[in-house]
Design an enzyme around this catalytic site. Structure first.
Site, short mmCIF file in Angstrom:
data_model
loop_
_atom_site.label_atom_id
_atom_site.label_comp_id
_atom_site.label_asym_id
_atom_site.label_seq_id
_atom_site.Cartn_x
_atom_site.Cartn_y
_atom_site.Cartn_z
N ARG A 155 -0.88 -31.12 -136.57
CA ARG A 155 -1.27 -30.09 -135.58
C ARG A 155 0.61 -30.27 -134.58
NH1 ARG A 155 -5.28 -28.06 -131.79
NH2 ARG A 155 -6.33 -27.13 -133.66
N ARG B 231 -11.37 -30.32 -129.91
CA ARG B 231 -12.20 -30.93 -131.50
C ARG B 231 -11.58 -31.00 -132.38
NH1 ARG B 231 -14.13 -27.97 -127.45
NH2 ARG B 231 -12.51 -26.69 -127.09
N THR B 232 -10.43 -31.11 -132.10
CA THR B 232 -9.36 -31.41 -134.14
C THR B 232 -9.16 -32.89 -134.40
OG1 THR B 232 -9.32 -29.12 -134.23
CG2 THR B 232 -8.28 -30.50 -135.67
N HIS C 198 -5.64 -22.89 -139.46
CA HIS C 198 -5.94 -24.25 -139.32
C HIS C 198 -7.53 -24.10 -140.47
CE1 HIS C 198 -7.99 -26.36 -136.96
NE2 HIS C 198 -8.16 -25.61 -136.03
N LYS D 12 13.23 -35.95 -128.72
CA LYS D 12 13.89 -36.66 -129.21
C LYS D 12 14.71 -34.99 -130.19
CE LYS D 12 12.71 -41.55 -128.52
NZ LYS D 12 13.06 -42.75 -129.10
C1 NCD Z 1 -8.52 -23.14 -132.05
C2 NCD Z 1 -7.09 -23.74 -132.63
O1 NCD Z 1 -6.73 -24.82 -132.40
O2 NCD Z 1 -6.36 -22.64 -133.33
N1 NCD Z 1 -9.06 -24.49 -131.64
C3 NCD Z 1 -9.65 -25.58 -132.45
O3 NCD Z 1 -9.06 -25.96 -133.48
N2 NCD Z 1 -11.15 -25.70 -132.27
C4 NCD Z 1 -8.75 -21.99 -131.37
C5 NCD Z 1 -8.06 -21.77 -129.80
O4 NCD Z 1 -6.81 -22.72 -129.73
O5 NCD Z 1 -7.84 -20.80 -129.49
#
Ligand code: NCD
Length: 308
Positions: free
Chosen positions: A107, A57-58, A135, A86
């Site tokens: 991320r 999703r993100t 997040h 690396k």
């Molecule tokens: C979440 C995350 O990556 O922290 N997912 C997301 O970004 N929608 C929640 C999760 O992974 O449980």
């Protein structure tokens, strides 16, 4: 502080007015996406999307947002294919990519990793999840969803259920909602996965009542029921995960015993914590929540590039 050029690292950094402004721009972006599809607001910009941990999703909603704003996008979607594999440091990766793009979304697994990159470069950096830390864009889309589903951000009883220790979404959500003075937070988790003490202390210092419990029934009287996945990848010892997995499973039958107006949310992906028989209820907002991510992320990108 204005938004242009700003990093998005943690929801602790936002005032109530700033959050309300983000909500307003998100609504405009929703309208824009629905009526025009793709605009040329950022057609002279390129954004880097660097994802060194799994994501659906993100990453995809960011890439959709980037395209709907007419910007270009370069992506790392697999840590194994980037120079992180690396042994390159985050700061060096950031300083390199800074020369290619106008904004970096990242991320990666280390708490504070996005800040470290932001400190190394002058283009804005957006934290798409720093391990078990924060997040922020998820929490802001959660607020946008809460506002759309319930019509308000104030006077809410908000239950967060599941892995509150390692779950970064609930850390960010606690801080994002705090300026709206929730009536109560109900932190529902097995003892070993309760909300970190410093976050509970911060919420209490802001005057918010925090109820800590391990019983799902305590969460059912809330206005917002925010379910989360037990974060298997954060456990040092797989046996500990095995003991705690399946701690909470929300079914239609359980839900029908609680507040009939409850809004059920989840950042997704779910494992087994919401049974699929909940999906058809009008209360189940989690797929709508995932769709809202595009509008919220369009808003943030436009705002930090000074085009909102
Ligand atoms: C979440 C995350 O990556 O922290 N997912 C997301 O970004 N929608 C929640 C999760 O992974 O449980």
């Amino acid at each position: 502080m204005g938004f242009e050029g700003r990093d998005i690292l943690s929801t602790e950094d936002f005032t109530k007015d700033e959050i309300l402004e983000i909500m307003e721009v998100s609504a405009r972006m929703e309208e824009l996406a629905r009526t025009k599809g793709v605009s040329n607001l950022l057609s002279d910009k390129i954004v880097a999307v660097i994802f060194l941990e799994p994501s659906t999703r993100t990453r995809l909603s960011f890439e959709t947002a980037i395209r709907r704003l007419g910007a270009g996008c370069i992506t790392v979607a697999d840590a194994k294919t980037s120079s992180a594999a690396k042994g390159e440091t985050l700061a060096d990766t950031a300083r390199t990519i800074e020369g290619y793009v106008d904004c970096i979304i990242v991320r990666q697994p280390m708490i504070g990793g996005a800040k470290l990159m932001a400190d190394a470069v002058s283009v804005p950096v957006i934290n798409g999840g720093d391990g078990p830390g924060q997040h922020p864009t998820q929490a802001l889309l959660d607020l946008y969803t809460i506002k759309k589903e319930t019509g308000r951000l104030e006077q809410l009883k908000v239950a967060m259920v599941g892995d509150l220790k390692y779950g970064r979404t609930v850390h960010s959500l606690s801080y994002a909602l705090a300026p709206f003075l929730p009536e109560r937070y109900i932190f529902c988790a097995p003892d070993a996965l309760q909300m970190p003490k410093n976050i509970v202390a911060d919420m209490k210092a802001k005057g918010i009542t925090c109820q800590q419990t391990s019983g799902l029934e305590d969460a059912l009287e809330a206005d917002i029921l925010y379910m989360t996945r037990i974060q298997r990848e954060r456990f040092d010892n797989p046996a500990d995960y095995e003991k705690l997995k399946g701690s909470y499973i929300l079914t239609r039958e359980i839900l029908e015993k609680g507040n009939k107006e409850i809004t059920v949310m989840h950042p997704l992906p779910r494992v087994d914590e919401i049974s699929t028989d909940v999906d058809d209820l009008p209360n189940a907002a989690y797929f709508r929540q995932a769709h809202n991510g595009v509008f919220l992320r369009m808003a943030l990108l436009a705002m930090i590039m000074g085009r909102a």
